[in-house]
Design a protein around this motif. Structure first.
Motif, PDB file in Angstrom:
ATOM      1  N   TYR A 199      49.764  65.157  38.854  1.00  0.00           N
ATOM      2  CA  TYR A 199      51.183  64.813  38.988  1.00  0.00           C
ATOM      3  C   TYR A 199      52.021  65.612  37.976  1.00  0.00           C
ATOM      4  O   TYR A 199      51.741  65.606  36.778  1.00  0.00           O
ATOM      5  N   ALA A 200      53.040  66.296  38.487  1.00  0.00           N
ATOM      6  CA  ALA A 200      53.991  67.038  37.649  1.00  0.00           C
ATOM      7  C   ALA A 200      53.327  68.103  36.772  1.00  0.00           C
ATOM      8  O   ALA A 200      53.842  68.478  35.726  1.00  0.00           O
ATOM      9  N   GLN A 201      52.167  68.596  37.189  1.00  0.00           N
ATOM     10  CA  GLN A 201      51.454  69.589  36.385  1.00  0.00           C
ATOM     11  C   GLN A 201      51.723  71.027  36.831  1.00  0.00           C
ATOM     12  O   GLN A 201      51.259  71.955  36.195  1.00  0.00           O
ATOM     13  N   ALA A 202      52.411  71.199  37.947  1.00  0.00           N
ATOM     14  CA  ALA A 202      52.627  72.569  38.434  1.00  0.00           C
ATOM     15  C   ALA A 202      53.952  72.652  39.177  1.00  0.00           C
ATOM     16  O   ALA A 202      54.407  71.668  39.752  1.00  0.00           O
ATOM     17  N   ASP A 203      54.557  73.846  39.151  1.00  0.00           N
ATOM     18  CA  ASP A 203      55.743  74.080  39.979  1.00  0.00           C
ATOM     19  C   ASP A 203      55.265  74.449  41.374  1.00  0.00           C
ATOM     20  O   ASP A 203      54.391  75.310  41.524  1.00  0.00           O
TER      21      ASP A 203
END
Ligand SMILES: Nc1ncnc2c1ncn2[C@@H]1O[C@H](COP(=O)(O)OP(=O)(O)OP(=O)(O)O)[C@@H](O)[C@H]1O
Ligand SMILES: [Mg+2]
Length: 361
Positions: A199-203
Motif C-alpha cells: 500500500y502506497a509503496q509505489a507510484d
C-alpha cells in the motif's frame, strides 16, 4: 526467407522499442531518483519490451529481472527469485555469489533443491528471506535495478507480497525498483488498498497505446528498410488497431508479407492482411469470447459496435442497467475494456473486429 521487420510475438529487442521515449525518460528519471514505480497496462502493450530497454539504458546498473508470470506458490516464488539472482549481470553476480556462499547458499539451484524428497527440501519462506538478503545486501555495493514483471500474479500466493515488502522496505533507496503488471484492478489493489503490504509503496504509471505518429514512423521505416513502400498502411493500421502494440505489429507483418520487394501497400494488400489475421485468430477469439459471462459478452458486443451500454442495443440484448454496469466494471478491472475520453473501447482490436463481424448489432 527475408525476415519481417515487424515482430509480434514475445518482447522486442531493446533497440527495436519505438514510440516510448517519454515513458522511457520518465522511468529512467524515477529509477535514478530511486522512486519505486509500478507500470500498469493491458496485455501485449509492450511492458516487458519497455523494461528491457530501460535495463539497457541504465548502463551503470545491474539488472535483477524477476518474472512472476503465473507464480503459484512460495516455493515457485523462491525459484523465480533464485533464477533471477543467478542470471543477473556480472557485476551483481560477482558480488552476490561470494556473499551467498557465506550464507551456505548457492544461487541458481533452487529448482533442484525443491525437487528433492519433502524432508530434504528447504523451507521456502526461510529460503526466500536469505535470497532477498543477498539481493538487498549486494545492492548496497553494486547499483541494482530490480524488475518484478507480471507482479499481479503475486496476489494469488498467500504471504508472498508481505514477505517481499518486509525484505525490501528499508532498501528503497539502495535499489531501483519497477513493478509491472497487466491486471489493472489487481495492480491498483496491491498498491492502493490499505490492507495490502505494498500500500502506497509505489507510484502507478500507465502504459497506453502507441501514438499514430509512432506507428506511422515505425511502419514507414520498416517497409523502407526492406525495399518496400508502406503506401496506405499507416492510415488503415492506426484506424484498425488504434495503437494496440502487438496487433499493430501483427497486421504490419501480414501486410509486409503480402508486399513484394519493390512494391507498396494498396487496398488489396491491406484486405489480404486483415483477412489473414482474421483467419488465424478466429478460433482463439471464439474460445476467448465464450469464456466471458453472458452480461460481459453483451457489453463487449455493444462496445465493439460503438453503442452505449445503457442505450438501445442494451434493450435489444435485454441486459439490465445493473448487469451491464457490473459487467463493464469487471471488464475494465481485467483490462478487457479501456476507458478514455472518447468512452469505452475493447482493448484488443482483433477481438472487437471478430465480435463485429460474427455478432453484428
Ligand atoms: N514499442 C513498441 N513498438 C512496437 N511494437 C511493440 C512495442 N512494444 C511492444 N510491441 C509489440 O507488442 C508485443 C508484445 O510486447 P511485450 O511482450 O513487451 O508486451 P507485454 O505488455 O509485456 O505483454 P504481456 O502482457 O504478454 O507480458 C511485441 O512482440 C511487439 O509486437
Ligand atoms: Mg510482459
Amino acid at each position: 526467407m527475408e525476415e519481417s521487420p515487424f515482430k509480434y510475438q514475445g518482447p522486442l529487442d531493446p533497440a527495436d522499442v519505438r514510440g516510448r521515449d517519454e515513458l522511457l525518460d520518465d522511468l529512467i528519471g524515477r529509477v535514478t531518483a530511486r522512486r519505486v514505480t509500478a507500470l500498469v497496462g493491458p496485455r501485449r502493450y509492450g511492458k516487458t519490451s519497455l523494461l528491457r530497454r530501460l535495463a539497457v539504458e541504465l548502463t551503470e546498473m545491474s539488472t535483477v529481472w524477476v518474472d512472476l508470470y503465473e507464480v503459484t506458490s512460495m516455493a515457485d516464488l523462491v525459484f523465480r527469485v533464485d533464477k533471477a539472482l543467478a542470471a543477473a549481470d556480472t557485476p551483481f553476480t560477482a558480488d552476490a555469489a561470494p556473499f551467498a556462499a557465506s550464507l551456505q547458499l548457492r544461487l541458481g539451484v533452487a529448482r533442484v533443491e525443491f525437487s528433492r524428497p519433502a524432508k530434504d527440501r528447504p523451507d521456502p519462506v526461510a529460503r526466500l528471506g536469505l535470497l532477498l538478503d543477498v539481493l538487498v545486501t549486494t545492492a548496497t555495493r553494486v547499483p541494482t535495478l530490480l524488475i518484478l514483471d507480471e507482479f499481479s500474479s503475486i496476489a494469488t500466493v498467500g504471504g508472498a507480497a508481505g514477505a517481499l515488502r518486509t525484505a525490501l522496505q528499508h532498501h528503497y533507496t539502495d535499489l531501483g525498483i519497477v513493478f509491472a503488471g497487466s491486471m489493472p484492478s489487481v495492480m491498483r489493489q496491491l498498491f492502493t488498498n490499505r490492507v495490502e503490504p505494498f500500500y502506497a509503496q509505489a507510484d502507478l504509471m500507465t502504459i497506453g497505446p502507441l501514438s499514430d505518429a509512432a506507428v506511422t514512423d515505425m511502419v514507414v521505416d520498416g517497409f523502407a528498410a526492406t525495399g518496400r513502400g508502406a503506401g496506405l498502411l499507416p492510415g488503415r493500421l492506426t484506424e484498425f488497431a488504434a495503437g494496440h502494440p502487438q496487433r499493430t505489429m501483427q497486421l504490419a507483418d501480414a501486410a509486409w508479407r503480402h508486399t513484394p520487394e519493390g512494391g507498396s501497400v494498396d487496398a488489396s494488400t491491406w484486405a489480404l492482411a486483415v483477412e489473414e489475421v482474421r483467419r488465424v485468430s478466429a478460433d482463439p477469439m471464439e474460445r476467448l469470447f465464450s469464456h466471458f459471462q453472458r452480461a460481459e459478452r453483451d457489453v463487449l458486443r455493444i462496445v465493439a459496435s460503438g453503442g452505449a451500454i445503457f442505450g438501445n442495443a442494451a434493450i435489444l440484448l435485454d441486459v439490465s442497467h445493473g448487469a451491464a454496469a457490473h459487467a463493464r466494471d469487471r471488464l475494465l478491472a481485467d483490462g478487457d475494456l479501456i476507458e478514455s475520453q472518447e468512452g469505452l473501447t475493447v482493448t484488443d482490436p482483433v477481438l472487437a473486429d471478430w465480435i463485429r463481424t460474427t455478432l453484428p448489432l
